[in-house]
Design a protein around this motif. Sequence first.
Motif, PDB file in Angstrom:
ATOM      1  N   PHE A  12       3.547  31.103 -22.135  1.00  0.00           N
ATOM      2  CA  PHE A  12       4.198  30.198 -21.186  1.00  0.00           C
ATOM      3  C   PHE A  12       3.291  29.020 -20.819  1.00  0.00           C
ATOM      4  O   PHE A  12       3.780  27.909 -20.595  1.00  0.00           O
ATOM      5  N   GLU A  13       1.993  29.236 -20.770  1.00  0.00           N
ATOM      6  CA  GLU A  13       1.075  28.114 -20.521  1.00  0.00           C
ATOM      7  C   GLU A  13       1.146  27.111 -21.670  1.00  0.00           C
ATOM      8  O   GLU A  13       1.144  25.901 -21.431  1.00  0.00           O
ATOM      9  N   GLN A  14       1.251  27.599 -22.898  1.00  0.00           N
ATOM     10  CA  GLN A  14       1.375  26.700 -24.048  1.00  0.00           C
ATOM     11  C   GLN A  14       2.669  25.899 -23.964  1.00  0.00           C
ATOM     12  O   GLN A  14       2.680  24.695 -24.250  1.00  0.00           O
ATOM     13  N   VAL A  15       3.758  26.555 -23.574  1.00  0.00           N
ATOM     14  CA  VAL A  15       5.030  25.834 -23.425  1.00  0.00           C
ATOM     15  C   VAL A  15       4.914  24.826 -22.287  1.00  0.00           C
ATOM     16  O   VAL A  15       5.332  23.673 -22.427  1.00  0.00           O
ATOM     17  N   ALA A  16       4.353  25.235 -21.163  1.00  0.00           N
ATOM     18  CA  ALA A  16       4.205  24.322 -20.025  1.00  0.00           C
ATOM     19  C   ALA A  16       3.353  23.110 -20.407  1.00  0.00           C
ATOM     20  O   ALA A  16       3.627  21.989 -19.976  1.00  0.00           O
ATOM     21  N   GLY A  71       6.407  41.598 -14.178  1.00  0.00           N
ATOM     22  CA  GLY A  71       5.228  41.882 -13.371  1.00  0.00           C
ATOM     23  C   GLY A  71       4.095  40.910 -13.625  1.00  0.00           C
ATOM     24  O   GLY A  71       3.004  41.070 -13.111  1.00  0.00           O
ATOM     25  N   SER A  72       4.353  39.856 -14.405  1.00  0.00           N
ATOM     26  CA  SER A  72       3.276  38.966 -14.827  1.00  0.00           C
ATOM     27  C   SER A  72       3.055  37.810 -13.852  1.00  0.00           C
ATOM     28  O   SER A  72       3.848  37.575 -12.948  1.00  0.00           O
ATOM     29  N   ALA A  73       1.994  37.101 -14.129  1.00  0.00           N
ATOM     30  CA  ALA A  73       1.620  35.939 -13.317  1.00  0.00           C
ATOM     31  C   ALA A  73       2.087  34.641 -13.973  1.00  0.00           C
ATOM     32  O   ALA A  73       1.457  33.600 -13.817  1.00  0.00           O
ATOM     33  N   VAL A  74       3.201  34.679 -14.710  1.00  0.00           N
ATOM     34  CA  VAL A  74       3.677  33.508 -15.437  1.00  0.00           C
ATOM     35  C   VAL A  74       3.906  32.332 -14.494  1.00  0.00           C
ATOM     36  O   VAL A  74       3.405  31.232 -14.734  1.00  0.00           O
ATOM     37  N   ALA A  77       0.784  30.733 -13.164  1.00  0.00           N
ATOM     38  CA  ALA A  77       0.050  30.004 -14.208  1.00  0.00           C
ATOM     39  C   ALA A  77       0.714  28.670 -14.535  1.00  0.00           C
ATOM     40  O   ALA A  77       0.036  27.645 -14.639  1.00  0.00           O
ATOM     41  N   VAL A  78       2.031  28.666 -14.698  1.00  0.00           N
ATOM     42  CA  VAL A  78       2.693  27.417 -15.111  1.00  0.00           C
ATOM     43  C   VAL A  78       2.827  26.421 -13.956  1.00  0.00           C
ATOM     44  O   VAL A  78       2.899  25.216 -14.201  1.00  0.00           O
ATOM     45  N   LYS A  79       2.849  26.908 -12.725  1.00  0.00           N
ATOM     46  CA  LYS A  79       2.915  25.981 -11.580  1.00  0.00           C
ATOM     47  C   LYS A  79       1.684  25.090 -11.536  1.00  0.00           C
ATOM     48  O   LYS A  79       1.769  23.925 -11.158  1.00  0.00           O
ATOM     49  N   LYS A  80       0.547  25.623 -11.964  1.00  0.00           N
ATOM     50  CA  LYS A  80      -0.679  24.821 -12.019  1.00  0.00           C
ATOM     51  C   LYS A  80      -0.558  23.704 -13.048  1.00  0.00           C
ATOM     52  O   LYS A  80      -1.325  22.756 -13.026  1.00  0.00           O
ATOM     53  N   LEU A  81       0.411  23.852 -13.945  1.00  0.00           N
ATOM     54  CA  LEU A  81       0.609  22.881 -15.028  1.00  0.00           C
ATOM     55  C   LEU A  81       1.842  22.011 -14.802  1.00  0.00           C
ATOM     56  O   LEU A  81       2.307  21.332 -15.712  1.00  0.00           O
TER      57      LEU A  81
END
Length: 113
Positions: A12-16, A71-74, A77-81
């Motif tokens: 998801f970070e890569q997509v973001a 249950g993940s921190a997705v 993580a993506v909000k930072k991006l």
Amino acid sequence: MPALEKTVVDFFEQVANQDTCLMHALEQDRRFDITPDRWCFTLPDLFSFMSQKGGHLGPCTYRQFRRGIYGSAVNAAVKKLGAEVIIETNCGNTDKSVYALVWHVGRKSIEHR
């Protein structure tokens, strides 16, 4: 962070971040709808894509994947991006509902990647 959760968060970070290779693969996959401000997906389609194209899920069942993604921190993580994951269309069933990663600053056009 468990391996499955790390894999999902990294994806998801890569997509973001609109990773060029990943975005191209998502754009080519007819299961996904990508517009300038969002990427829409269902969990079964995401699992299938990540299992086949990403190949990073390892020996993971869909049930484990679904449990791990919730249950993940997705979102953290993506909000930072500058993005977030939302429920686009709630069908009253986790597997049928449509989710979206929404870019708050807009998506880069292909010409500018």
